[in-house]
Motif scaffolding. Structure first.
Motif, PDB file in Angstrom:
ATOM      1  N   MET A 131       0.887  -1.231  -0.179  1.00 40.62           N
ATOM      2  CA  MET A 131      -0.052  -0.036  -0.038  1.00 40.62           C
ATOM      3  C   MET A 131       0.849   1.247   0.142  1.00 40.62           C
ATOM      4  N   LEU A 132       0.732   2.113  -0.792  1.00 43.39           N
ATOM      5  CA  LEU A 132       1.230   3.392  -1.002  1.00 43.39           C
ATOM      6  C   LEU A 132       0.643   4.527  -0.540  1.00 43.39           C
ATOM      7  N   ARG A 133       1.064   5.218   0.425  1.00 47.94           N
ATOM      8  CA  ARG A 133       0.257   6.484   0.772  1.00 47.94           C
ATOM      9  C   ARG A 133       1.059   7.699   0.303  1.00 47.94           C
ATOM     10  N   LEU A 134       0.407   8.611  -0.555  1.00 54.40           N
ATOM     11  CA  LEU A 134       0.971   9.521  -1.118  1.00 54.40           C
ATOM     12  C   LEU A 134      -0.036  10.778  -1.417  1.00 54.40           C
ATOM     13  N   THR A 135       0.581  12.079  -1.933  1.00 53.81           N
ATOM     14  CA  THR A 135      -0.345  12.944  -2.031  1.00 53.81           C
ATOM     15  C   THR A 135      -0.552  12.720  -3.933  1.00 53.81           C
ATOM     16  N   GLY A 136      -1.645  13.320  -4.129  1.00 55.00           N
ATOM     17  CA  GLY A 136      -1.894  13.482  -5.816  1.00 55.00           C
ATOM     18  C   GLY A 136      -0.726  13.671  -6.665  1.00 55.00           C
ATOM     19  N   ALA A 137      -0.170  14.759  -6.137  1.00 58.07           N
ATOM     20  CA  ALA A 137       1.315  15.384  -6.950  1.00 58.07           C
ATOM     21  C   ALA A 137       2.246  14.122  -6.842  1.00 58.07           C
ATOM     22  N   GLU A 138       2.460  13.599  -5.632  1.00 55.59           N
ATOM     23  CA  GLU A 138       3.524  12.519  -5.694  1.00 55.59           C
ATOM     24  C   GLU A 138       3.118  11.144  -6.442  1.00 55.59           C
ATOM     25  N   GLU A 167      -4.356   6.581  -1.211  1.00 58.07           N
ATOM     26  CA  GLU A 167      -3.610   5.334  -0.951  1.00 58.07           C
ATOM     27  C   GLU A 167      -3.833   4.278  -2.154  1.00 58.07           C
ATOM     28  N   VAL A 168      -2.775   3.734  -2.831  1.00 62.29           N
ATOM     29  CA  VAL A 168      -2.918   2.909  -3.903  1.00 62.29           C
ATOM     30  C   VAL A 168      -2.238   1.592  -3.726  1.00 62.29           C
ATOM     31  N   ASP A 169      -2.750   0.503  -4.251  1.00 60.81           N
ATOM     32  CA  ASP A 169      -1.959  -0.632  -4.186  1.00 60.81           C
ATOM     33  C   ASP A 169      -0.996  -0.802  -5.225  1.00 60.81           C
TER      34      ASP A 169
END
Lengths: 558, 98
Positions: free
Chosen positions: A1-8, A171-173
């Motif tokens: 699971m990746l926790r990022l901002t939309g920009a990142e 959050e994206v897989d």
């Protein structure tokens, strides 16, 4: 699971696409994207001095590599400034992905500072566009944008990302599969058979090659087909370089400023096979007089190009190399000695002649001298105008993707940024930019980008202190009334280039111009070389606008 | 309506992605290429993921080209060409008076 901002996430997705360089300019509403870009180690940024310049730098990269060029611009004026480069990419089928910042969604429609409906404005200038409404959409949208840009007929895609989407957490897989070109369906076998039948029956077949054959794969298939079948070819402006200049079966450019031999042979052939060309008006002249005696086979990757202007006997929606390779086993080589002798004779009697080509200080002479000094490895870019037509006529283009010119849209200001992009993409490889003073002034600020990046761009300025091609038309078709196309003050381009930090020289008869040209072409990094030419010198031959290609006019010796 | 106009009308039935920009793409294409668009009707389908769109188009001999251009739009999923009954949108308008 990746926790990022939309920009990142956007930057991660661009890295995932294999993007290594972005041209652009930051501003209020794309700052989160820039902040994320600054923290990426994998992507280089080229800071343009105007967003149109950024668009053409990205085009230069795309035109020499075949991969999508990427542009960043902020909302409002940043976004509108990209539109000309997008429209240009659409006309010439160049893959681009333009990512614009937008005001936060809560402010859309309120006439907020630097708000413009770039989604709406870019619809006719792009192949497709997106307005991203949540960061969760980004993986699908970015992959689709890249896939659309390179699939079937390439083109520009705009992705508008509101600032709130850039800063929102998501959050994206993991990351999705990168967007790639979708495979083209195999060419229709019945149409292939009919095309082969027409070619097998033809006494005087001719190919017309366009920009759709300008990839190395397509160019290789074209050459193999031509040599196997002994079929000669004419090229549109964007098809130059597909067949090496001087190849015995290459006739040269057709159309408004093409070779008379090319236009005559199109009239004399009995089957014209158009490959990857859209039969634009500059190539065909008056349409009802174009290839009047011949059968027509039209191969294009875009189904809507087949039958758009002329209804062919056989239309084939296919990738050029796929179609030609499928056609090769179906066409029987036959003796066409008489036709090839005719082609040779036409080339000898009605090929292009270049006025004062040995004189380095003449419009054609400077082109021929540069060609003698730089190898086939150099990319040749032009701006738009008389110099562009002269380079198309006189520069010996020898390989696909060597030749960068704004064909469909005819955008003055294309040359310098496109050459910068090409030189950067080829990591120090030389890009020559032939330009005129009118064109150079339209994106002259990119000299700063050239200086900053050290891009190996050699600007060859043919200065006639005015808009030469406009003056030519006014002189020929408006009774010689030169209106608003001659500059009344002189601009010192050598001093301007030096002001930007570029070495620069004016070639003059008294100062050994051959030696100076050679010395400057040999310098590392960007430079400017100026030649003074006369606005009265016209580009000939010429088909008057609206006339048939058979009605070419020649110059009156001045 | 005269019979010559009747015979020159075609109904295009499209299935398109349902988002706010789709109408702009369709209308922009017709305006930009100077195709004659006489009427549009749109309703959501498939739980709102897609829309069905009916276009009444004047056929000036470019119908094949119009269909090819419409099919090229990324948000257009399907194009069906049929006969247009010239008064269909007028009768519908009667039902929609508010």
């Amino acid at each position: 699971m990746l926790r990022l901002t939309g920009a990142e996430l956007t930057i991660r997705l661009l890295e995932n696409q294999g993007v290594t360089c972005i041209a652009g300019i930051p501003g209020g509403f794309n700052l989160p994207l820039y902040d994320a870009l600054g923290r990426s180690g994998a992507i280089r940024h080229v800071l343009a001095r105007h967003e149109q310049g950024a668009g053409f730098i990205a085009q230069g990269m795309a035109r020499v590599s075949g991969r999508p060029g990427v542009v960043f611009a902020t909302s409002g004026p940043g976004a509108t400034n990209t539109l000309t480069a997008l429209a240009d990419a659409r006309m010439d089928s160049v893959p681009l992905v333009c990512i614009t910042g937008q005001v936060p969604q809560s402010m859309i429609g309120t006439d907020a500072f630097q708000e413009v409906d770039i989604y709406g404005m870019s619809i006719p200038a792009t192949k497709h566009n997106f307005l991203v409404r949540s960061p969760e959409e980004l993986p699908r949208v970015i992959a689709e944008a890249f896939s659309i840009a390179v699939s079937d007929r390439p083109g520009p895609v705009l992705v508008d990302i509101p600032r709130d989407v850039q800063v929102a957490p998501v959050e994206v897989d993991g990351l999705p599969e990168p967007g790639r070109a979708t495979p083209m369906p195999t060419p229709d076998s019945a149409s292939l058979a009919r095309a082969a039948e027409l070619l097998n029956a033809a006494e005087r077949p001719l190919l017309l090659l366009g920009g759709g054959t300008s990839s190395p794969e397509a160019a290789a298939a074209v050459l193999e087909f031509m040599e196997q079948q002994r079929i000669p070819a004419v090229m549109s402006l964007r098809g130059l370089g597909v067949v090496p200049h001087g190849h015995e079966l290459a006739v040269g450019m057709l159309g408004m400023h093409g070779a008379r031999a090319s236009n005559m042979l199109v009239e004399e052939c009995d089957v014209l096979m158009v490959v990857g060309a859209r039969l634009g008006d500059r190539a065909t002249g008056r349409l009802d007089s174009f290839c009047p005696k011949s059968g027509l086979i039209h191969i294009d990757i875009d189904a809507s190009e087949v039958g758009k202007l002329l209804m062919p006997q056989v239309g084939l929606t296919a990738d050029a190399s796929q179609a030609l390779r499928a056609l090769m086993p179906l066409v029987k080589p036959r003796d066409r000695g008489a036709w090839l002798a005719r082609v040779d004779a036409r080339k000898a009697t009605h090929g292009l002649r270049f006025d004062r080509e040995d004189d380095i200080l003449s419009p054609y002479g400077i082109i021929r001298h540069v060609a003698k000094l730089v190898g086939d490895d150099a990319v040749i870019a032009t701006d738009v105008g008389q110099h562009q037509m002269r380079v198309a006529q006189a520069y010996p283009m020898n390989r696909p993707r060597q030749w960068l010119t704004s064909g469909g849209l005819g955008t003055m200001g294309f040359g310098l940024p496109a050459a910068i992009g090409a030189a950067l993409e080829r990591r120090g490889g030389m890009a020559v930019c032939f330009t005129g003073d009118g064109s150079l002034l339209m994106n002259i600020q990119e000299m700063a980008t050239a200086a900053e990046t050290g891009a190996n761009v050699k600007i060859i300025l043919c200065n006639n202190n005015g808009l030469g091609l406009v003056q030519q038309q006014q002189d020929l078709f408006f009774d010689g009334r030169i209106t608003a196309s001659a500059y009344t003050t002189r601009t010192d381009f050598v001093q301007i280039a030096q002001g930007f930090g570029l070495p620069a020289a004016r070639l003059t008869a008294g100062k050994d111009p051959q030696r100076v040209l050679k010395e400057f072409l040999g310098k590392p990094g960007p430079c400017l070389i100026e030649v003074q030419v006369r606005a009265e010198d016209k580009v000939f031959p010429m088909v008057p606008p609206g006339a048939a290609n058979s009605q070419m006019i020649e110059g009156i010796p001045s | 309506m005269s019979s010559s106009i009747k015979s020159a009308l075609t109904m295009l039935r499209l299935s398109v992605n349902n988002h706010p920009g789709v109408m702009s793409h369709i209308c922009g294409l017709f305006a930009g290429r100077a195709y004659n668009l006489e009427g549009i009707l749109v309703t959501p389908e498939d739980d709102g993921a897609t829309c069905r769109m009916w276009l009444v188009v004047k056929d000036d001999g470019r119908m094949e080209q119009i269909v090819k251009q419409v099919s090229k739009l990324h948000d257009v999923l399907d194009v069906h060409v049929g006969q247009a009954e010239p008064t269909v949108f007028n009768r519908l308008a009667g039902c929609l008076e508010c």
